[in-house]
Design a protein around this motif. Structure first.
Motif, PDB file in Angstrom:
ATOM      1  N   GLU A   1       0.835  -1.207   0.000  1.00  0.00           N
ATOM      2  CA  GLU A   1       0.000   0.000   0.000  1.00  0.00           C
ATOM      3  C   GLU A   1       0.875   1.264   0.000  1.00  0.00           C
ATOM      4  N   GLY A   2       1.924   1.215   0.799  1.00  0.00           N
ATOM      5  CA  GLY A   2       2.828   2.361   0.861  1.00  0.00           C
ATOM      6  C   GLY A   2       3.472   2.625  -0.475  1.00  0.00           C
ATOM      7  N   ARG A   3       3.887   1.554  -1.146  1.00  0.00           N
ATOM      8  CA  ARG A   3       4.538   1.700  -2.442  1.00  0.00           C
ATOM      9  C   ARG A   3       3.581   2.302  -3.461  1.00  0.00           C
ATOM     10  N   GLU A   4       2.321   1.859  -3.389  1.00  0.00           N
ATOM     11  CA  GLU A   4       1.323   2.364  -4.323  1.00  0.00           C
ATOM     12  C   GLU A   4       1.013   3.841  -4.057  1.00  0.00           C
ATOM     13  N   GLU A   5       0.936   4.180  -2.783  1.00  0.00           N
ATOM     14  CA  GLU A   5       0.685   5.578  -2.382  1.00  0.00           C
ATOM     15  C   GLU A   5       1.764   6.496  -2.956  1.00  0.00           C
ATOM     16  N   LEU A   6       3.009   6.065  -2.809  1.00  0.00           N
ATOM     17  CA  LEU A   6       4.134   6.852  -3.323  1.00  0.00           C
ATOM     18  C   LEU A   6       4.073   6.974  -4.837  1.00  0.00           C
ATOM     19  N   ARG A   7       3.815   5.826  -5.473  1.00  0.00           N
ATOM     20  CA  ARG A   7       3.769   5.824  -6.932  1.00  0.00           C
ATOM     21  C   ARG A   7       2.713   6.785  -7.456  1.00  0.00           C
ATOM     22  N   SER A   8       1.522   6.748  -6.883  1.00  0.00           N
ATOM     23  CA  SER A   8       0.473   7.595  -7.442  1.00  0.00           C
ATOM     24  C   SER A   8       0.768   9.066  -7.181  1.00  0.00           C
ATOM     25  N   TRP A   9       1.444   9.345  -6.077  1.00  0.00           N
ATOM     26  CA  TRP A   9       1.830  10.747  -5.813  1.00  0.00           C
ATOM     27  C   TRP A   9       2.842  11.235  -6.840  1.00  0.00           C
ATOM     28  N   LEU A  10       3.818  10.374  -7.129  1.00  0.00           N
ATOM     29  CA  LEU A  10       4.862  10.774  -8.077  1.00  0.00           C
ATOM     30  C   LEU A  10       4.332  10.897  -9.508  1.00  0.00           C
ATOM     31  N   MET A  11       3.355  10.069  -9.826  1.00  0.00           N
ATOM     32  CA  MET A  11       2.846  10.055 -11.194  1.00  0.00           C
ATOM     33  C   MET A  11       1.826  11.169 -11.454  1.00  0.00           C
ATOM     34  N   GLU A  12       1.162  11.634 -10.406  1.00  0.00           N
ATOM     35  CA  GLU A  12       0.118  12.641 -10.634  1.00  0.00           C
ATOM     36  C   GLU A  12       0.753  13.951 -11.109  1.00  0.00           C
ATOM     37  N   PRO A  13       0.015  14.715 -11.935  1.00  0.00           N
ATOM     38  CA  PRO A  13       0.557  15.990 -12.414  1.00  0.00           C
ATOM     39  C   PRO A  13       0.909  16.875 -11.234  1.00  0.00           C
ATOM     40  N   ALA A  14       2.068  17.526 -11.314  1.00  0.00           N
ATOM     41  CA  ALA A  14       2.643  18.134 -10.121  1.00  0.00           C
ATOM     42  C   ALA A  14       2.062  19.488  -9.739  1.00  0.00           C
ATOM     43  N   GLY A  15       1.671  20.299 -10.723  1.00  0.00           N
ATOM     44  CA  GLY A  15       1.257  21.649 -10.377  1.00  0.00           C
ATOM     45  C   GLY A  15       2.416  22.428  -9.808  1.00  0.00           C
ATOM     46  N   GLN A  16       2.117  23.498  -9.056  1.00  0.00           N
ATOM     47  CA  GLN A  16       3.189  24.337  -8.563  1.00  0.00           C
ATOM     48  C   GLN A  16       3.871  23.791  -7.314  1.00  0.00           C
ATOM     49  N   GLY A  17       3.071  23.179  -6.425  1.00  0.00           N
ATOM     50  CA  GLY A  17       3.645  22.640  -5.209  1.00  0.00           C
ATOM     51  C   GLY A  17       4.098  23.717  -4.250  1.00  0.00           C
ATOM     52  N   LYS A  18       4.510  23.279  -3.079  1.00  0.00           N
ATOM     53  CA  LYS A  18       4.892  24.231  -2.043  1.00  0.00           C
ATOM     54  C   LYS A  18       6.339  24.645  -2.211  1.00  0.00           C
ATOM     55  N   VAL A  19       6.584  25.934  -2.198  1.00  0.00           N
ATOM     56  CA  VAL A  19       7.944  26.455  -2.311  1.00  0.00           C
ATOM     57  C   VAL A  19       8.229  27.377  -1.132  1.00  0.00           C
ATOM     58  N   ARG A  20       9.374  27.172  -0.544  1.00  0.00           N
ATOM     59  CA  ARG A  20       9.759  28.022   0.579  1.00  0.00           C
ATOM     60  C   ARG A  20      11.256  27.942   0.684  1.00  0.00           C
ATOM     61  N   ASN A  21      11.922  28.964   0.209  1.00  0.00           N
ATOM     62  CA  ASN A  21      13.375  28.921   0.145  1.00  0.00           C
ATOM     63  C   ASN A  21      13.949  30.269   0.573  1.00  0.00           C
TER      64      ASN A  21
END
Lengths: 180, 180
Positions: free
Chosen positions: B72-92
């Motif tokens: 389940e964990g592997r699948e969770e990671l895979r679907s997160w990585l495969m989904e379109p990313a969008g902008q995501g959180k940036v803080r630098n």
DNA sequence: CACTACATGTAAACTGTTACATGATTCA
DNA sequence: TGAATCATGTAACAGTTTACATGTAGTG
């Protein structure tokens, strides 16, 4: 603390209302440096006013308040910028995704990488256009931050693009997988 | 959510204890992608175990627990990585500092920029050394993430370096200030 | 008059950091 | 045996995000 410094930095360029600052964060600043929404910005401006770092210089239509830096605010910003930076806080979801790519099957990783190549190429084109515009008519005031940002973003995406191409080659070296 | 994904990604490469994962975050991951300390990591691992994404596969000396991904964990990671990313959180914070440089007097800005040139040059040298080591003996397992990171970091610092040089030139174009 | 953009806010939930706390093992 | 490192945790606090809330001004 960084949100506070970001607001001081924007106000240093030119006085603005919370609403205008919010929009600024939706542009380059939020894209590359620091994300913030209006629900964080308004209360922070009030706290900064209490602390004497900014002051309301004008009240306009629709209850809008224009803030400007006080000398204390300017000094606070200056000493923060001048102090040795150290590592600072880093949190970048896009980069995290890159690092974790190895967890995917090579074929899946290739799909994601190809998407990244396209995306970064598109951004590069876009930013080269913006640079051209800046060259034609040099920006001033708060827009000058946009010039810094555009140049930074351009180099950033070029770096990402180059990394992605490298990562694709690495994949095919390792597994003999080839994309289009 | 991103911390969870980072942990899944590290565990996908190879099972590890919370302590080992914490050290991983002190390396490249925390440097370029996502910062986290042990006080965030341990509770998150427990929650992930409750949610069935990871499981304890080994209990060792000093109460250490080694975690591994469940399917389940592997699948969770895979679907997160495969989904379109969008902008995501940036803080630098480092990038924020770059953007706000215009708020300084040109002479002060130059001091900071020169410091940045030196810093980035030093990192570039360091990372070129690491790359050479990787070429001599290709890393495996969790260390392979370090290879992705080093290549990314190298390009990143080269971009920063190039931007800083540009910013110094821009300063001198505008104000005729010159550094050493 | 309806819709959009302007303009500001609060409260709850969530996330992350700092400070504090504890005990085991290894090495000099 | 004292110090360093391994190994995990909790509690209080700080910072952010999400959802909810409200009202104004301009445009078609």
């Amino acid at each position: 603390m960084s949100l506070r410094m970001a607001l001081l930095g924007l106000l240093a360029a030119e006085p603005a209302s919370g609403y205008e600052l919010t929009k600024e964060f939706e542009q380059d600043l939020g894209r590359y440096a620091w994300r913030a929404g209006h629900t964080g910005i308004y209360p922070e401006l009030n706290r900064m006013a209490e602390d004497g770092l900014v002051e309301v210089t004008h009240e306009g239509a629709r209850n809008s308040r224009t803030y400007a830096l006080t000398p204390e605010g300017r000094e606070e910003l200056r000493s923060w910028l001048m102090e040795p930076a150290g590592q600072g806080k880093v949190r970048n979801e896009a980069v995290l995704r890159m690092f974790l790519l190895d967890a995917l099957e090579p074929a899946d990783a290739l799909i994601v990488l190809n998407r990244m190549v396209d995306d970064s190429m598109q951004k590069i084109t876009e930013l080269r256009g913006i640079r051209q515009k800046h060259e034609d008519s040099p920006p001033t005031g708060r827009d000058a931050l946009g010039e810094l940002a555009a140049e930074y973003g351009l180099r950033q995406y070029e770096a990402t693009h180059s990394w992605t191409v490298w990562a694709i080659e690495r994949l095919s070296r390792r597994y003999g997988v080839h994309g289009e």
